[in-house]
Design an enzyme around this catalytic site. Structure first.
Site, PDB file in Angstrom:
ATOM      1  N   CYS A 110      -2.237   4.528  13.557  1.00 48.59           N
ATOM      2  CA  CYS A 110      -2.453   4.172  12.162  1.00 48.59           C
ATOM      3  C   CYS A 110      -2.642   2.667  12.168  1.00 48.59           C
ATOM      4  O   CYS A 110      -1.682   1.931  12.345  1.00 48.59           O
ATOM      5  CB  CYS A 110      -1.287   4.557  11.258  1.00 48.59           C
ATOM      6  SG  CYS A 110      -1.557   3.942   9.577  1.00 48.59           S
ATOM      7  N   CYS A 113      -0.726   0.906   8.990  1.00 53.18           N
ATOM      8  CA  CYS A 113       0.735   0.840   8.900  1.00 53.18           C
ATOM      9  C   CYS A 113       1.321   1.768   9.959  1.00 53.18           C
ATOM     10  O   CYS A 113       1.261   1.456  11.139  1.00 53.18           O
ATOM     11  CB  CYS A 113       1.224   1.164   7.498  1.00 53.18           C
ATOM     12  SG  CYS A 113       0.467   2.631   6.759  1.00 53.18           S
ATOM     13  N   SER A 114       1.892   2.905   9.550  1.00 55.48           N
ATOM     14  CA  SER A 114       2.533   3.748  10.552  1.00 55.48           C
ATOM     15  C   SER A 114       2.463   5.220  10.167  1.00 55.48           C
ATOM     16  O   SER A 114       3.385   5.979  10.422  1.00 55.48           O
ATOM     17  CB  SER A 114       4.002   3.328  10.727  1.00 55.48           C
ATOM     18  OG  SER A 114       4.647   3.386   9.468  1.00 55.48           O
ATOM     19  N   CYS A 115       1.374   5.641   9.530  1.00 56.86           N
ATOM     20  CA  CYS A 115       1.220   7.039   9.128  1.00 56.86           C
ATOM     21  C   CYS A 115       1.340   7.939  10.360  1.00 56.86           C
ATOM     22  O   CYS A 115       0.750   7.658  11.403  1.00 56.86           O
ATOM     23  CB  CYS A 115      -0.128   7.261   8.446  1.00 56.86           C
ATOM     24  SG  CYS A 115      -0.285   6.308   6.929  1.00 56.86           S
TER      25      CYS A 115
HETATM   26 FE    FE Z   1      -0.104   4.251   7.975  1.00 56.10          FE
END
Ligand code: FE
Length: 202
Positions: A110, A113-115
């Site tokens: 991602c 961000c951190s999906c």
């Molecule tokens: Fe994300």
């Protein structure tokens, strides 16, 4: 395992420690203001630490390896096939499963961000959230994969999938050689979290 040092490096990352401190400060403030109930917060954290995790994803992969009809469904409608196995919830609503073959190796990031697909993989590892991984895996995927101990042959394409709030990816690794006739449970034992992100072969 080659990626262990990688994880360790980030455990001592001062930026990550700073983030943890900020999260704790926010949490204490929200509890003090009565905005959140600490027991509810603990229950949520415990759920993601114990009830969901890469074992769920491994069971999905094992089923795809042993059931061609399920595999076809999984690849054409990941959300439905995964929900059918009982793995549903936040951050897993829209799933796409991408299959590794001799022609293509898939890897998930991602960049924003951190999906991450929580119902099938649990919480993301620290390195997945790191700026270095997010930036570099797009620019130089083969070099990043090599640092994880994965050498992608010249003739095999590397496909990087950028997760978003709308869609989360799960990599279907290639079935290990010599695993013919194994039960789904035995097959699932081959599958690692990194294999389903694409930073390991299986
Ligand atoms: Fe994300």
């Amino acid at each position: 395992m080659p990626h262990d040092n990688h994880d360790q490096d980030h455990d001592h990352d001062p930026l990550e420690q700073g983030a943890a401190l900020r999260v704790r400060a926010l949490e204490e403030l929200m509890v003090a203001k009565g905005l959140v109930d600490p027991a509810t917060m603990d229950a949520i954290v415990e759920y993601y630490e114990t009830e969901t995790g890469p074992r769920n994803g491994a069971m999905v992969v094992a089923r795809a390896w042993s059931d061609p009809e399920f595999k076809e469904w999984l690849l054409s409608d990941g959300s439905a096939a995964i929900a059918f196995m009982g793995f549903t919830g936040f951050q897993g609503e829209h799933m796409r499963v991408v299959e590794n073959t001799d022609a293509v190796h898939n890897v998930v990031v991602c960049t924003l961000c951190s999906c991450y697909p929580w119902p099938v993989l649990g919480l993301p590892p620290t390195w997945y959230k790191s700026l270095a991984y997010r930036a570099r895996v797009v620019r130089e995927p083969r070099a990043v994969l090599a640092e994880f101990g994965v050498t992608v042959p010249e003739g095999q394409r590397v496909q990087v999938w950028d997760s978003t709030a709308e869609i989360r990816y799960l990599v279907l690794p290639q079935r290990p050689e010599g695993s013919e006739g194994e039960t789904p449970e035995a097959l699932a034992a081959h599958v690692t979290r990194n294999g389903m992100i694409g930073t390991a072969l299986i």
